[in-house]
Design a protein around this motif. Structure first.
Motif, PDB file in Angstrom:
ATOM      1  N   ARG A  70      -8.128  -2.302   1.504  1.00 52.86           N
ATOM      2  CA  ARG A  70      -7.242  -1.225   1.054  1.00 52.86           C
ATOM      3  C   ARG A  70      -7.318  -0.005   1.967  1.00 52.86           C
ATOM      4  O   ARG A  70      -6.344   0.731   2.106  1.00 52.86           O
ATOM      5  N   CYS A  87     -11.611   1.722  -7.005  1.00 54.23           N
ATOM      6  CA  CYS A  87     -10.939   0.638  -6.277  1.00 54.23           C
ATOM      7  C   CYS A  87     -11.055  -0.676  -7.059  1.00 54.23           C
ATOM      8  O   CYS A  87     -11.569  -1.679  -6.572  1.00 54.23           O
ATOM      9  N   CYS A 117      -6.512   5.539  -8.090  1.00 55.52           N
ATOM     10  CA  CYS A 117      -6.621   6.314  -6.851  1.00 55.52           C
ATOM     11  C   CYS A 117      -6.900   7.798  -7.100  1.00 55.52           C
ATOM     12  O   CYS A 117      -7.468   8.478  -6.246  1.00 55.52           O
ATOM     13  N   CYS A 152      -6.984   6.349   2.856  1.00 52.28           N
ATOM     14  CA  CYS A 152      -6.762   4.987   2.376  1.00 52.28           C
ATOM     15  C   CYS A 152      -5.307   4.590   2.550  1.00 52.28           C
ATOM     16  O   CYS A 152      -4.401   5.235   2.006  1.00 52.28           O
ATOM     17  N   SER A 153      -5.073   3.524   3.291  1.00 51.81           N
ATOM     18  CA  SER A 153      -3.708   3.042   3.529  1.00 51.81           C
ATOM     19  C   SER A 153      -3.028   2.676   2.216  1.00 51.81           C
ATOM     20  O   SER A 153      -1.853   2.979   2.004  1.00 51.81           O
ATOM     21  N   TYR A 154      -3.755   2.021   1.334  1.00 48.86           N
ATOM     22  CA  TYR A 154      -3.188   1.595   0.049  1.00 48.86           C
ATOM     23  C   TYR A 154      -2.769   2.801  -0.780  1.00 48.86           C
ATOM     24  O   TYR A 154      -1.669   2.830  -1.344  1.00 48.86           O
ATOM     25  N   GLU A 170       0.366   4.463   0.628  1.00 48.02           N
ATOM     26  CA  GLU A 170       1.572   3.700   0.338  1.00 48.02           C
ATOM     27  C   GLU A 170       2.024   3.923  -1.095  1.00 48.02           C
ATOM     28  O   GLU A 170       3.225   3.939  -1.390  1.00 48.02           O
ATOM     29  N   ARG A 171       1.078   4.088  -1.998  1.00 46.56           N
ATOM     30  CA  ARG A 171       1.425   4.338  -3.404  1.00 46.56           C
ATOM     31  C   ARG A 171       1.991   5.741  -3.582  1.00 46.56           C
ATOM     32  O   ARG A 171       2.900   5.955  -4.384  1.00 46.56           O
TER      33      ARG A 171
END
Length: 199
Positions: free
Chosen positions: A131, A175, A181, A190-192, A195-196
């Motif tokens: 993530r 996580c 988050c 955090c890339s995840y 994106e959210r």
């Protein structure tokens, strides 16, 4: 501290780890691995008796057989103290145990019980690193071990124990399978999470 957006050469995973340790405090999380007793006592315990003792852990019959095999191997090798002085021999003994010892179990024992510099890769580690955008290592966990241990930072055994304990705590608190988050100390790296927040 180095930029948390460092590229592969700076190994961003290390800077994320440093931030996580700072947020949690170096003595905050406790390692999940505990040696359950003297190897000699387990080695001579009957499988049914041991199964009853560890029943709450699940898969207790399989685990009792492997614990007994493990304890016998440790005793035959001269005990944990004898194995703790020779990393290659320790890995060879553990890998030869009847019934097999998985990579995660092996590295956990090498780190937590024998105090060798190992990085434990489990489902929590894989989830967090994936993530964060550091890669999918589910089919090659050794590559993740090598990435952490082969980077610029010289990890001590205590740091590696605490790093893994912090990852486990982070995965349970934030996580998760369904991530939380909000409040995560690594959300801005955090890339995840990005994106959210910015689909």
């Amino acid at each position: 501290m180095a930029s948390r957006n460092a590229g592969p050469g700076g190994h961003r995973g290390h800077t994320d780890a440093e931030h996580l340790l700072e947020e949690r405090g170096e003595g905050h999380a406790k390692p999940h691995f505990r040696w359950p007793g003297q190897a000699g006592r387990i080695a001579v315990t009957g499988a049914e008796e041991l199964s009853a003792l560890i029943r709450p852990s699940g898969f207790y019959r399989q685990k009792s057989a492997r614990l007994i095999s493990f304890s016998k191997a440790v005793c035959s090798a001269g005990g944990l103290m004898a194995l703790s002085g020779d990393e290659e021999r320790a890995e060879r003994v553990l890998s030869s145990i009847s019934g097999g010892v998985g990579r995660e179990t092996l590295t956990s024992i090498m780190l937590y019980a024998l105090n060798f510099r190992r990085f434990v890769v489990d489902k929590y580690t894989l989830r967090v690193f994936s993530r964060l955008g550091l890669g999918d290592f589910s089919r090659n966990t050794r590559a993740l071990e090598d990435m952490v241990l082969g980077g610029e930072r010289e990890w001590t055994v205590d740091e590696l124990k605490n790093y893994h304990a912090c990852i486990v705590e982070l995965a349970k608190e934030h996580c998760r399978k369904e991530p939380v988050c909000t409040g995560c100390p690594l959300s801005d790296a955090c890339s995840y999470a990005m994106e959210r927040m910015f689909p």
